[in-house]
Every structure is written in structure tokens, then in C-alpha cells.
Design an enzyme around this catalytic site. Structure first.
Site, short mmCIF file in Angstrom:
data_model
loop_
_atom_site.label_atom_id
_atom_site.label_comp_id
_atom_site.label_asym_id
_atom_site.label_seq_id
_atom_site.Cartn_x
_atom_site.Cartn_y
_atom_site.Cartn_z
N LYS A 182 0.80 -1.23 0.01
CA LYS A 182 -0.01 -0.17 -0.07
C LYS A 182 0.95 1.19 -0.06
CE LYS A 182 -3.75 -2.22 0.03
NZ LYS A 182 -4.39 -3.21 0.84
C1 LIG Z 1 -5.71 -4.18 1.01
C2 LIG Z 1 -6.88 -3.98 0.93
C3 LIG Z 1 -7.59 -4.38 2.12
C4 LIG Z 1 -7.27 -4.94 3.22
O1 LIG Z 1 -6.30 -5.70 3.20
P1 LIG Z 1 -5.51 -6.20 4.50
O2 LIG Z 1 -4.55 -7.23 3.80
O3 LIG Z 1 -6.30 -6.97 5.32
O4 LIG Z 1 -4.88 -5.00 5.13
C5 LIG Z 1 -9.28 -4.10 1.85
N1 LIG Z 1 -9.79 -3.79 0.72
C6 LIG Z 1 -9.06 -3.39 -0.33
C7 LIG Z 1 -9.72 -2.90 -1.49
C8 LIG Z 1 -7.53 -3.46 -0.27
O5 LIG Z 1 -6.85 -3.13 -1.20
#
Ligand SMILES: *Cc1c(COP(=O)(O)O)cnc(C)c1O
Length: 378
Positions: A182
Site C-alpha cells: 500500500k
Molecule cells: C488491501 C485492501 C484491503 C485490506 O487488506 P489487509 O491485507 O487486510 O490489510 C481491503 N480492501 C481493499 C480494496 C484492499 O486493497
């Protein structure tokens, strides 16, 4: 051969020192770093409250509970998302109801939402995909008209804006995520933001086994979870917040470079577009292969042979085998989402990429595409 991964976090020296400081402090969970991270985060996004959790998925689960969503309820959401968004609806026993997306931004198409509303609909779970906000004005209008809650999955779009307003400030609650791919990372982690004191208090309790905030009483008011964020992760988060502006600026520059070196080949690949009400915070750089005869998955293999990692981004959720079985959906139900899923290609994308790297990657993408097209013609 040069090797390019899809994503790569950038950790500052301050971040390294922050994590080491926590390790040496002896206080590894529920300490001062958590509070500092939450405080700085809510100031940045512009909400009254922030509650750090162990992942974005955990955060989405808690926002569903806090919204009072449960068995028999329906939540309208996007099939073009990471699976966690609609899984959160299933966790509370409710039904995710998908609606097709806009072919330009890949976000929910507001004109297709109303036809999905039934007496069981409780909320719209808006996903801001790839770093770009969904079209919030029409979505808010629909939600008001039908008395639906809005919850935002802002996991991919930290600091993206819509009409000058940050994502995460449009719904009753919103969730951000900090997995290493991210825009900012805590290793694993997530953040719930809200302006409701009630939702904030409930989420802080639920992440900590449902314990009441007055720790002396050791009472458990609700069925809770262990969704806590550790101090090491919070310390890393604080250091990432401090450089988030420049991390996003670097991503923006890499996106501009891709645009510069791929624009000439717009007949082969369609480049990402930014809607006029939006500023993009660039989670990924996804192009679409235009020639329908080119098999995108073959392209991925050919690029991997050249050390360039690419990925289909994203598969449509309703076509995962588990979802097909559960919902009865099949190919053809959400044609735009499926078309994007079948043709999208995420290129290596992270702040450390320089102009020469982008040039090299683009040259290889174009070469592989050219060779492929010649071969088809034979
Ligand atoms: C990254 C992401 C999440 C959450 O992901 P985690 O790996 O649980 O932190 C939720 N929704 C979207 C659209 C994502 O890209």
C-alpha cells in the site's frame, strides 16, 4: 538481468529507529505509539476519531458490526475489488450485492446502484479502487434517498480526494490498510476512521476482546476479537505518516513517467485515467491490453522471463469459485468488471523506481507486445 518486483515498501531510517525503540522499551502492545499513530492519522484524514487495528480486513469486519449489519441484510458493493471488502459483509452473515463498475475509473457506477436496492439493503460499501475516489456525490444522494449507510473501503486510496475532500470522510466510517504494497505500510495493519464517538468506542472495544474501556473493571460487554495493532507496527506507521506526502508524490512521478513512455503506444495499451473531480493517490499502475487476441496471462509469463513482475489486477470477486457457489453468479453478470479483470496488467510500481527503470520496463512491455502481435498475424 534486472529484476523488478510489483511493489516495494520504502522505510525511513526514522522508521527503523522507531521500531527498535519500541523493542527496547518493553512495551510492545497497547502503549503510547498506538495513541500517537491514531492521533496523527485522524488529524491527517480529517475525522474526529481513528482506531488502529491489525489489518484492513479486521477494520472492515468491525465497521460492519458497528453499522449493525447482520443476517438477512444486504450490502451493495463492487465486484472489482480486493476480496476483503465483500468478505467483511459475509463475516457478519449479510449478503454482498454486487453492482457493475465505471469503465474509466473502475469504481462503482452510480447509475447502476438503485436497481440493486431492496427492502433488505442496509448500506453501500464503497470501494475507492487503485488510489481514486468513487463518484461520491451521486452515491451520497442515492444513500440519502433510500436511508442507507455509507461505509468506505479506502484501503487503496489514502489521501485521494473527491471535490477537494479526503476519502474516508464521506461515510459513517471508513477503513484504511497498511499491507506492504500500500502507499504506506505498518507491515500488517489497518485504521478505522469515523466522526461518531459511539462507533469509535465500539470498535476500540471490539478490537480488544470486547473489553470495556475502563480496564480496571475487566468487563466484557460484547463478543470481541483480538484485532489489536502492536506497538512496533504503530511506530512504523508514525514514521510512514511523516513521509506519506513525499511517498505519494514519488508515486505520482512514476505514474507520469509511465504515461510519458507509454503514450505513444496508446493503440496497444490503455493508460489509467483520472476523473475530473479526483486527485489520484496511485496505489498501483494498471494498464489494459487492447488487442483481444493477446492473452494477458501469456504476456505476464513473457514479461516474467525478462525479470519484470506484472499481475492481473484485479480478478472480479463474483467469479471466485467460493463466491460462485455461494451467490450463483457466473460469467457475464458484471460485464465491465469482467472485461477489466481479463485485460488489466499491473506494472512494477513503487517510489524507488527512477526514469531509467521505467524506460527499461516500458521498452520491454512494448517489445513483448510487438512480438506477440507479429506472432498472432502469422
Ligand atoms: C488491501 C485492501 C484491503 C485490506 O487488506 P489487509 O491485507 O487486510 O490489510 C481491503 N480492501 C481493499 C480494496 C484492499 O486493497
Amino acid at each position: 538481468m534486472k529484476e523488478y518486483p510489483i511493489a516495494r515498501p520504502l522505510i525511513s531510517k526514522t522508521g527503523e529507529r522507531g521500531v527498535l525503540g519500541v523493542l527496547r522499551s518493553g512495551c510492545l502492545s497497547l502503549g503510547p505509539k498506538l495513541e500517537e499513530f491514531e492521533y496523527k492519522f485522524k488529524k491527517m484524514v480529517g475525522t474526529k476519531y481513528a482506531c488502529a487495528v491489525s489489518s484492513g480486513t479486521a477494520g472492515l469486519h468491525l465497521t460492519m458490526i458497528a453499522a449493525g449489519i447482520g443476517p438477512g441484510d444486504e450490502v451493495i458493493t463492487s465486484p472489482f475489488s480486493f476480496i476483503a471488502s465483500s468478505n467483511a459483509v459475509l463475516y457478519v452473515g449479510a449478503k454482498p450485492v454486487f453492482t457493475d463498475i465505471d469503465p474509466v475509473t473502475y469504481n462503482m457506477d452510480p447509475s447502476k446502484i438503485e436497481e440493486k436496492i431492496t427492502p433488505k439493503t442496509k448500506a453501500i460499501l464503497v470501494v475507492h479502487i487503485f488510489g481514486q475516489s468513487a463518484a461520491m456525490s451521486p452515491i451520497i444522494k442515492i444513500a440519502k434517498k433510500h436511508k442507507l449507510k455509507i461505509i468506505e473501503d479506502a484501503c487503496e486510496s489514502i489521501l485521494a480526494t473527491y471535490k477537494g475532500k479526503n476519502v474516508g470522510t464521506f461515510g459513517e466510517s471508513a477503513v484504511f490498510a497498511f499491507y506492504p504494497n500500500k502507499q504506506m505500510t505498518t507491515g500488517e495493519g489497518g485504521m478505522i476512521v469515523t466522526n461518531s464517538k459511539k462507533i469509535y468506542k465500539l470498535c476500540s472495544s471490539l478490537r480488544n476482546q470486547g473489553r470495556s474501556s475502563n480496564i480496571q473493571w475487566l468487563d466484557h460487554k460484547y463478543l470481541g476479537y483480538n484485532y489489536r495493532m502492536a506497538e512496533m507496527n504503530a511506530a512504523l506507521g508514525i514514521s510512514q505518516l511523516a513521509i506519506l506526502g513525499s511517498l505519494i508524490e514519488k508515486r505520482r512521478k512514476v505514474a507520469k513517467l509511465y504515461e510519458r513512455y507509454l503514450q505513444k503506444f496508446a493503440g496497444m495499451v490503455e493508460l489509467p485515467a483520472v476523473a475530473k473531480d479526483n486527485t489520484h493517490s496511485w496505489f498501483v499502475y494498471v494498464v489494459r491490453v487492447k488487442n483481444p487476441k493477446i492473452k494477458r496471462n501469456n504476456l505476464i509469463k513473457l514479461l516474467a522471463e525478462r525479470g519484470i513482475a506484472t499481475k492481473p489486477y484485479l480478478p472480479s470477486i463474483h467469479l471466485f469459485s467460493f463466491y460462485k457457489e455461494l451467490t450463483g453468479h457466473r460469467k457475464g453478470d458484471f460485464p465491465i468488471s469482467e472485461m477489466i479483470s481479463d485485460t488489466s496488467l499491473a506494472l512494477p510500481f513503487y517510489p524507488g523506481l527512477g526514469e531509467n527503470d521505467v524506460k527499461y520496463i516500458c521498452r520491454n512491455v512494448v517489445e513483448v507486445l510487438n512480438n506477440y502481435e507479429k506472432q498472432i498475424q502469422k
